[in-house]
Design an enzyme around this catalytic site. Structure first.
Site: not given
Ligand code: TYM
Length: 344
Positions: A111, A205, A208
């Protein structure tokens, strides 16, 4: 019952990767666990967000949770900033985590890119806040996509170091010496699609932030958009293989079969049993029909919920109050353990 925590950022479009890698699992885990699902708005602002748009996106992620089948009465759905203990524990964790640990985070490196001097301090400290999200409830099970595994390892490292650094005080507060205060949270990535790939490039991957909207299926896409994106998905010229072995070295084909299996709630083996030998010209319409049949009811419910922002805000307020009751107790313990004075 073991306690589950997970979060989703209210930034950009929720897509099929978020659904299959995370939200679908959130729904399933409700049957066997107590679950806390968080819209992590404080994580979102590590990169500047337009305030008007942020508010809409917080509601949209909440709507997606509810539309997918999360029950906010049996479990907890809330937005992070309404429970100030997350940020408070994150500060303590910033003082436990080491610069070297955070320097190794691949998501930060991706990032931040080359312009490290100009990203926010928050982006660097992001994993401390994520560890606090989970541990402020002393949650043990964390359903996430594969891209979050490294952050979960860091959360375990922080919990371990906290338990060690404060062991005498933890015991003095009446906690078990062996167990420490914080449990080590476990990532649950064994879902059917822990890593959904881009429809334009099966080695990247689904994300977003991909500039091409054709790379992903958004949860807000209508039927026509879903069908068109699948029709245009990149593939190779060979027909589908008859077994999983045959998907090796064929990332685009593998991705579409994985998506099909996850949407249908079956295995890749079963999908290839039915579709092995088919051309993509036949498989893609079947996949599009399946995707539409799974996603359009969610999409319809999201739209209906978004028309009632007051209802969404009330769900978040109720969830925040119940989350805060748990987090407040843990934070009281933490202040005692660290050696702060607090009047009670
Ligand atoms: P975020 O918002 O980027 O994504 C949310 C969830 O979606 C999953 N994900 C995917 N899974 C499969 N294939 C993909 N291409 C894909 N893209 C995204 C992510 O792995 C995630 O589970 N840091 C985290 C948010 C967070 C969090 C937490 C998660 C903040 N605090 C505490 C668990 C526990 C994030 O940016 O997810």
């Amino acid at each position: 019952k073991p306690l589950v925590f997970s979060g989703v950022q209210p930034t950009g479009n929720l897509h099929l990767g978020n659904y299959l890698g995370a939200i679908k699992r959130f729904v399933e885990m409700q049957a066997t666990h107590d679950c806390i699902y968080c819209v992590v708005d404080e994580h979102a602002i590590t990169v500047w967000q337009d305030p008007f748009e942020l508010r809409r996106q917080i509601r949209e992620v909440t709507a997606a949770f509810l539309a997918a089948g999360i029950d906010p009465k049996m479990h907890i759905v809330f937005n992070q900033s309404q429970v100030p203990e997350h940020a408070e524990l994150a500060w303590v964790f910033n003082c436990v985590a080491r610069m070297g640990w955070l320097n190794r985070m691949t998501q930060f490196k991706e990032k931040a890119g080359k312009d490290r001097e100009n990203v926010s301090v928050g982006l660097f400290a992001y994993p401390s806040l994520m560890a606090a999200d989970i541990l402020v409830y002393r949650a043990t099970h964390v359903p996430v996509g594969e891209d979050q595994k490294q952050h979960l390892e860091l959360a375990r490292d922080i919990a371990t170091k906290f338990n060690n650094d404060f062991s005498a005080s933890i015991v003095a507060q009446g906690h078990n010496a062996e167990e420490g205060y914080f449990p080590l949270p476990e990532p649950l990535t064994q879902g059917p699609a822990p890593r959904v790939m881009s429809l334009r490039d099966g080695t990247k991957k689904m994300s977003k932030s991909d500039p091409s909207d054709y790379s992903r299926i958004n949860l807000t896409d209508d039927r026509d958009a879903i069908a068109q994106k699948i029709r245009k998905a990149r593939t190779d010229p060979e027909p589908l293989p008859s077994d999983v072995e045959g998907l090796k070295e064929r990332p685009d084909a593998d991705n579409l079969v994985t998506i099909y299996a996850a949407l249908a709630g079956t295995t890749k083996e079963a999908v290839l049993g039915d579709h092995g030998g088919s051309q993509f010209s036949a498989f893609k319409p079947a996949l599009a029909d399946l995707a539409v049949s799974v996603l359009s009811p969610i999409n319809d419910r999201m739209k209906a919920l978004m028309a009632e922002p007051d209802h969404i805000d009330a769900v978040l307020a109720d969830g925040s109050e119940r989350a805060g009751a748990i987090a407040g107790k843990v934070m009281d313990d933490v202040r005692d353990i660290v050696g702060f004075i607090q009047s009670r």
